[in-house]
Scaffold this motif. Structure first.
Motif, short mmCIF file in Angstrom:
data_model
loop_
_atom_site.label_atom_id
_atom_site.label_comp_id
_atom_site.label_asym_id
_atom_site.label_seq_id
_atom_site.Cartn_x
_atom_site.Cartn_y
_atom_site.Cartn_z
N PHE A 1 52.37 82.51 43.87
CA PHE A 1 52.82 83.29 42.71
C PHE A 1 54.02 84.16 43.07
CE2 PHE A 1 52.92 86.79 39.70
CZ PHE A 1 52.88 86.09 38.51
N GLY A 2 54.14 84.56 44.33
CA GLY A 2 55.28 85.36 44.76
C GLY A 2 56.60 84.68 44.45
N MET B 1 47.69 85.23 40.20
CA MET B 1 48.69 86.21 40.65
C MET B 1 48.49 86.61 42.11
SD MET B 1 49.17 88.71 37.31
CE MET B 1 48.37 89.98 38.22
N ASN C 1 60.79 84.29 30.33
CA ASN C 1 60.26 84.70 31.63
C ASN C 1 60.66 83.75 32.75
OD1 ASN C 1 58.55 82.60 30.74
ND2 ASN C 1 56.84 83.38 31.94
N GLU C 2 60.79 82.47 32.49
CA GLU C 2 61.13 81.47 33.51
C GLU C 2 62.22 80.57 32.97
OE1 GLU C 2 60.36 80.34 36.55
OE2 GLU C 2 59.05 82.01 37.01
N LEU D 1 57.10 82.54 41.97
CA LEU D 1 57.28 82.62 40.52
C LEU D 1 57.71 84.03 40.11
CD1 LEU D 1 54.09 80.66 39.42
CD2 LEU D 1 56.41 79.78 39.65
N ALA D 2 57.10 85.04 40.70
CA ALA D 2 57.45 86.43 40.37
C ALA D 2 58.91 86.72 40.71
CB ALA D 2 56.52 87.39 41.09
N ARG D 3 59.36 86.23 41.85
CA ARG D 3 60.76 86.43 42.25
C ARG D 3 61.71 85.77 41.24
NH1 ARG D 3 61.75 82.85 46.66
NH2 ARG D 3 62.47 81.50 45.00
N ASP D 4 61.39 84.54 40.86
CA ASP D 4 62.24 83.84 39.90
C ASP D 4 62.22 84.52 38.54
OD1 ASP D 4 62.93 82.03 41.83
OD2 ASP D 4 61.73 80.38 41.03
N MET D 5 61.07 85.07 38.14
CA MET D 5 60.99 85.80 36.87
C MET D 5 61.89 87.03 36.91
SD MET D 5 57.08 85.74 35.59
CE MET D 5 56.03 84.50 36.30
N ASP D 6 61.89 87.74 38.02
CA ASP D 6 62.73 88.93 38.14
C ASP D 6 64.21 88.58 37.99
OD1 ASP D 6 60.57 90.62 38.48
OD2 ASP D 6 60.74 90.71 40.66
N TYR E 1 64.78 87.81 34.31
CA TYR E 1 64.81 89.04 33.50
C TYR E 1 66.15 89.76 33.65
CZ TYR E 1 59.73 88.59 32.94
OH TYR E 1 58.47 88.14 32.64
#
Length: 124
Positions: A25-26, A20, A77-78, A28-33, A36
């Motif tokens: 990971f940033g 993380m 999540n993805e 991946l986190a953006r795509d997860m948001d 969601y």
């Protein structure tokens, strides 16, 4: 996809853990948001069958076959890591947590409250 995005997904799909704290990971986190947010809309909006399929196509970043049905609520999540075949049925309360690609082949039926998990965590 930019180079960092390709690297993050290549690491994830190869089974390597993605820390993380790693800048990759940033991405991946953006795509997860985004996933969601779209999934929330899918779970709380009742539109036509075509509108729901279009939204699911946006979540999963693939064209969804007209004979595929995913009953809400649906959690993922993805979105781009789940590949659905033709004639797939996924019942309500399915949770998909991807750390690598998951493929659901043609004609597969998944019951309520199922979990499809391919996440990989570094245990160090």
């Amino acid at each position: 996809m930019d180079t960092q995005e390709k690297d993050a997904y290549a690491m994830m799909n190869s089974g390597l853990p993605v820390d993380m704290r790693d800048p990759a990971f940033g991405v991946l986190a953006r795509d997860m948001d985004v996933t969601y947010e779209l999934t929330f809309k899918y779970n709380t909006t009742f539109g036509t069958k075509e509108e729901r399929r279009a939204l699911l196509s946006e979540i999963l970043r693939q064209e969804i076959s007209p004979d595929t049905l995913v009953r809400p609520p649906f959690y993922i999540n993805e979105g781009h890591c789940l590949k659905l075949g033709r004639g797939v049925f996924i019942n309500q309360n399915c949770t998909v947590i991807t750390g690598a690609e998951i493929t659901v082949d043609d004609g597969v039926m998944i019951g309520p409250m199922a979990m499809l998990l391919s996440v990989n965590h570094d245990l160090k």
